[in-house]
Motif scaffolding. Structure first.
Motif, PDB file in Angstrom:
ATOM      1  N   PHE A  75      41.488 -30.962  -9.840  1.00 37.95           N
ATOM      2  CA  PHE A  75      41.923 -29.818 -10.640  1.00 37.95           C
ATOM      3  C   PHE A  75      41.960 -30.172 -12.124  1.00 37.95           C
ATOM      4  O   PHE A  75      41.601 -29.359 -12.977  1.00 37.95           O
ATOM      5  CB  PHE A  75      43.308 -29.372 -10.171  1.00 37.95           C
ATOM      6  CG  PHE A  75      43.868 -28.198 -10.912  1.00 37.95           C
ATOM      7  CD1 PHE A  75      43.382 -26.913 -10.694  1.00 37.95           C
ATOM      8  CD2 PHE A  75      44.894 -28.362 -11.839  1.00 37.95           C
ATOM      9  CE1 PHE A  75      43.900 -25.827 -11.380  1.00 37.95           C
ATOM     10  CE2 PHE A  75      45.413 -27.286 -12.531  1.00 37.95           C
ATOM     11  CZ  PHE A  75      44.920 -26.013 -12.296  1.00 37.95           C
ATOM     12  N   LEU A  88      45.844 -20.835  -8.719  1.00 38.52           N
ATOM     13  CA  LEU A  88      45.257 -21.694  -9.754  1.00 38.52           C
ATOM     14  C   LEU A  88      45.948 -21.460 -11.097  1.00 38.52           C
ATOM     15  O   LEU A  88      46.208 -22.405 -11.848  1.00 38.52           O
ATOM     16  CB  LEU A  88      43.759 -21.417  -9.882  1.00 38.52           C
ATOM     17  CG  LEU A  88      42.859 -21.847  -8.720  1.00 38.52           C
ATOM     18  CD1 LEU A  88      41.429 -21.397  -8.977  1.00 38.52           C
ATOM     19  CD2 LEU A  88      42.911 -23.352  -8.522  1.00 38.52           C
ATOM     20  N   SER A 109      37.725 -25.674  -8.336  1.00 40.85           N
ATOM     21  CA  SER A 109      37.981 -25.159  -9.677  1.00 40.85           C
ATOM     22  C   SER A 109      39.027 -26.005 -10.391  1.00 40.85           C
ATOM     23  O   SER A 109      39.970 -26.521  -9.766  1.00 40.85           O
ATOM     24  CB  SER A 109      38.448 -23.704  -9.586  1.00 40.85           C
ATOM     25  OG  SER A 109      38.406 -23.085 -10.845  1.00 40.85           O
ATOM     26  N   GLY A 110      38.866 -26.135 -11.717  1.00 40.96           N
ATOM     27  CA  GLY A 110      39.791 -26.949 -12.495  1.00 40.96           C
ATOM     28  C   GLY A 110      39.966 -26.466 -13.916  1.00 40.96           C
ATOM     29  O   GLY A 110      39.449 -25.414 -14.316  1.00 40.96           O
ATOM     30  N   GLU A 134      38.707 -24.357  -4.310  1.00 42.72           N
ATOM     31  CA  GLU A 134      39.068 -25.766  -4.098  1.00 42.72           C
ATOM     32  C   GLU A 134      38.387 -26.700  -5.091  1.00 42.72           C
ATOM     33  O   GLU A 134      38.833 -27.845  -5.282  1.00 42.72           O
ATOM     34  CB  GLU A 134      38.736 -26.206  -2.667  1.00 42.72           C
ATOM     35  CG  GLU A 134      37.270 -26.040  -2.284  1.00 42.72           C
ATOM     36  CD  GLU A 134      36.953 -24.660  -1.739  1.00 42.72           C
ATOM     37  OE1 GLU A 134      35.894 -24.503  -1.104  1.00 42.72           O
ATOM     38  OE2 GLU A 134      37.778 -23.743  -1.943  1.00 42.72           O
ATOM     39  N   ARG A 147      48.177 -27.201  -5.736  1.00 39.69           N
ATOM     40  CA  ARG A 147      46.822 -27.162  -6.302  1.00 39.69           C
ATOM     41  C   ARG A 147      46.556 -28.297  -7.288  1.00 39.69           C
ATOM     42  O   ARG A 147      45.407 -28.574  -7.648  1.00 39.69           O
ATOM     43  CB  ARG A 147      46.587 -25.836  -7.029  1.00 39.69           C
ATOM     44  CG  ARG A 147      46.556 -24.615  -6.134  1.00 39.69           C
ATOM     45  CD  ARG A 147      45.261 -24.528  -5.381  1.00 39.69           C
ATOM     46  NE  ARG A 147      45.177 -23.310  -4.566  1.00 39.69           N
ATOM     47  CZ  ARG A 147      44.219 -23.084  -3.693  1.00 39.69           C
ATOM     48  NH1 ARG A 147      43.273 -24.002  -3.509  1.00 39.69           N
ATOM     49  NH2 ARG A 147      44.206 -21.967  -2.998  1.00 39.69           N
ATOM     50  N   ILE A 148      47.595 -28.928  -7.780  1.00 39.39           N
ATOM     51  CA  ILE A 148      47.428 -29.950  -8.811  1.00 39.39           C
ATOM     52  C   ILE A 148      46.987 -31.270  -8.181  1.00 39.39           C
ATOM     53  O   ILE A 148      47.710 -31.858  -7.376  1.00 39.39           O
ATOM     54  CB  ILE A 148      48.733 -30.144  -9.602  1.00 39.39           C
ATOM     55  CG1 ILE A 148      49.145 -28.846 -10.283  1.00 39.39           C
ATOM     56  CG2 ILE A 148      48.575 -31.244 -10.649  1.00 39.39           C
ATOM     57  CD1 ILE A 148      50.444 -28.930 -11.041  1.00 39.39           C
TER      58      ILE A 148
END
Length: 624
Positions: A384, A596, A396-397, A394, A379-380
């Protein structure tokens, strides 16, 4: 020349520097009395509406219902259960690991194991909660307990045990290292094996300090918030079954704090009442731990003298043909006549057990990093790191969390450094041995160990409610003030240690050439102690970066979709931080949202590891 300057100082009264340091020095007492006064006031108001008899005898805890029941025994049973489980894990492992580090480990292994165990202290509670919920519980369900619920006391208690393990290890090791070599040599002179010397001589000698370590660890376990909030289910349940979902005092406070609490409502008074009970419990445990440690240190010299007298009396009685064998020596005599092979096996068993206990930190870190990396590493990416939280996974951060953490880091750093260092200077350079200053010592020790959720409630009442016109209520400034108060005792303790390590010789050299006390401090002592003070600052700020519970208590948001401006408006705006964002993501049962959280944990751990590495490098430069 020094005498003349001292006489002038006495004639002219205290210098302005001493007055300032004295004011800063007594801030911990002010904080302690403020906590007492606020919590007592709210508790008194609570019992004007709720029967104190029902509060301590009712077996129902339903404060949110129309027919509300306030049976604190429900929360106490949950708190007791997870604390008991954590101590069952931490006490044997901690003592064995401490023995191994002090008595068996080589310098190489001692360094490796100490670093791994110390690293456990720097892991945020939300990370332990993640581990308990998403790794340990499924593992226990699959391998050992199929009936174990998804939320349970067992996983939370085990992780709390790992959290408090370094406390028992460090204090046990330290107590053993500082014992006189004569104690060991006397045992070896009687042909005892190492494990017999440890069991019959060393452990009884350090028992008060081990008990102090266990007491301090118990206080931390009782006050742990994020692990139980994430892994135990936050379900009020009067049970001692570790497989069940439970709610503790701390997790109840967090559950209420997640919503908007109306000031002066019964729920507002309730969280302060249960918080006051938590504060009293940890205050008493911390005070007992502090007393045990100091009482043992005061008696060590006396014990050495008494030991010498005792041994002389034994020799004299034997010379007078009295049949006299003290209890420990009688057992030693029996051991000498036993078969040697089992004794050697026991010695090796203790060594292996201590080593296995010592590598718990390494094993935990490897499993944690592997699990978090496997779940969240993919995910990183740049999106992100530079995006706000979003409903689309996809997209979201953690940008808002990173910036919020940076804001709080800088603001709390600006406020805590002068307060903490100034208070430490007073304690080390100006403090007089009187009752008030002895209470000050106890206050600092307690403030360093009380649950962080207590600071969250303190901030809710003072910074959010009473000072709302200044702070803006639920704002970055309120969060920074809470972190400042929370990290202040840690910085005081570490800075004072740095000042103490300078030694008296340098001070006396300054006085010998006619320097005043203030000149000695400014030109000699503080520059020499500066690396140690910087290390203390980093340790305090690492704690601030990892904090979650206290910030939720003062209204940190689940997500924020803007960056606070660099202005007063920015100081009074709402915010989130990286640990808080992780906590809220873990509340969501969707696997993609939890991934996440894993990715955010990787970023947070990397930041904390970098700061810890800097701290270790500075510490190494000091030792060299």
């Amino acid at each position: 020349m020094y005498k003349t300057s001292s006489v002038n100082l006495i004639k002219n009264g205290k210098s302005w520097q001493e007055i300032c340091f004295t004011i800063l020095g007594y801030i911990p007492i002010i904080i302690t009395f403020t906590i007492f006064s606020i919590f007592i006031t709210q508790t008194w108001q609570f019992f004007q509406e709720v029967s104190i008899f029902d509060f301590f005898t009712s077996k129902e805890w339903t404060p949110n219902y129309s027919n509300a029941q306030f049976g604190i025994i429900v929360l106490l049973s949950g708190t007791f259960l997870v604390t008991l489980i954590s101590l069952i894990v931490a006490i044997p492992l901690g003592i064995l690991a401490g023995i191994y580090l002090a008595e068996y480990a080589s310098n190489k292994w001692r360094g490796i194991l100490k670093i791994s165990l110390e690293s456990l202290n720097g892991i945020p509670g939300v990370v332990y909660g993640y581990f308990a919920l998403l790794f340990l519980t499924p593992f226990l369900q699959a391998k050992f307990f199929p009936s174990l619920g998804g939320f349970n006391a067992l996983s939370a208690g085990i992780c709390i045990g790992i959290l408090i393990l370094p406390i028992i290890v460090a204090l046990t090791e330290e107590a053993l290292i500082y014992l006189s070599p004569e104690l060991r040599n006397s045992g070896y002179a009687l042909a005892l094996t190492k494990q017999e010397v440890i069991r019959l001589i060393l452990l009884p000698a350090i028992f008060p300090k081990v008990l102090s370590a266990i007491t301090l660890a118990t206080s931390v376990a009782v006050g742990e918030t994020m692990i139980v909030s994430i892994a135990s289910g936050q379900k009020p349940n009067l049970t001692l079954n570790p497989f069940d979902s439970i709610e503790t005092i701390t997790s109840f406070i967090i559950r209420v704090s997640l919503g908007t609490v109306e000031f002066d409502s019964i729920m507002f008074k309730t969280i302060f009442t249960v918080g006051f009970i938590l504060f009293l419990a940890t205050f008493l445990l911390n005070t007992l731990s502090y007393w045990l440690q100091n009482n043992q240190e005061k008696n060590e010299n006396t014990n050495k003298i008494n030991s010498t007298i005792f041994n002389n009396n034994v020799i004299q009685k034997k010379q007078d043909n009295f049949f006299y064998t003290p209890p420990v020596e009688r057992e030693i005599v029996n051991l000498k006549s036993s078969i040697s092979f089992p004794r050697i096996i026991l010695d090796r068993t203790l060594k292996v057990s201590g080593f296995l206990a010592g590598i718990v930190g390494i094993v935990f870190l490897i499993i944690l990093l592997w699990d978090v990396g496997e779940t969240g590493f993919h995910r990183i990416n740049w999106t992100f790191l530079t995006s706000f939280a979003s409903r689309r996974v996809e997209d979201s951060g953690i940008l808002a969390g990173l910036v919020g953490s940076l804001w709080l880091f800088i603001l709390s750093l600006i406020m805590v450094v002068p307060l903490g260092v100034g208070s430490a200077i007073y304690l080390e350079e100006y403090r007089k041995n009187n009752a008030l200053n002895r209470f000050l010592e106890v206050s600092i020790a307690n403030l360093a160990a009380i649950p962080t959720i207590i600071y969250g409630l303190l901030g809710l009442e003072i910074f959010v409610r009473l000072l709302k016109p200044v702070t803006g209520g639920y704002s970055i400034l309120s969060g920074a003030l809470v972190l400042t108060v929370m990290t202040l005792p840690t910085l005081i303790i570490t800075s004072r240690s740095a000042l103490k390590n300078v030694g008296k010789t340098l001070r006396q050299g300054g006085y010998a050439v006619g320097m005043t006390k203030e000149q000695v401090l400014q030109q000699l002592v503080i520059p020499r102690a500066l690396p140690g003070i910087i290390t203390g600052v980093l340790i305090a700020q690492i704690r601030a970066l990892a904090e979650t519970a206290a910030l939720i208590g003062v209204g940190a948001k689940a997500s924020v979709r803007f960056l606070p401006p660099l202005s007063w408006e920015g100081l009074t705006s709402s915010y989130t931080t990286l640990p808080v964002q992780i906590f809220y993501w873990l509340q969501n049962p969707r696997e993609e949202i939890q991934s996440l959280a894993a990715a955010a944990i990787i970023v947070l751990v990397v930041i904390l590891l970098i700061l810890n590495l800097i701290s270790l490098l500075i510490r190494a430069s000091i030792n060299n």
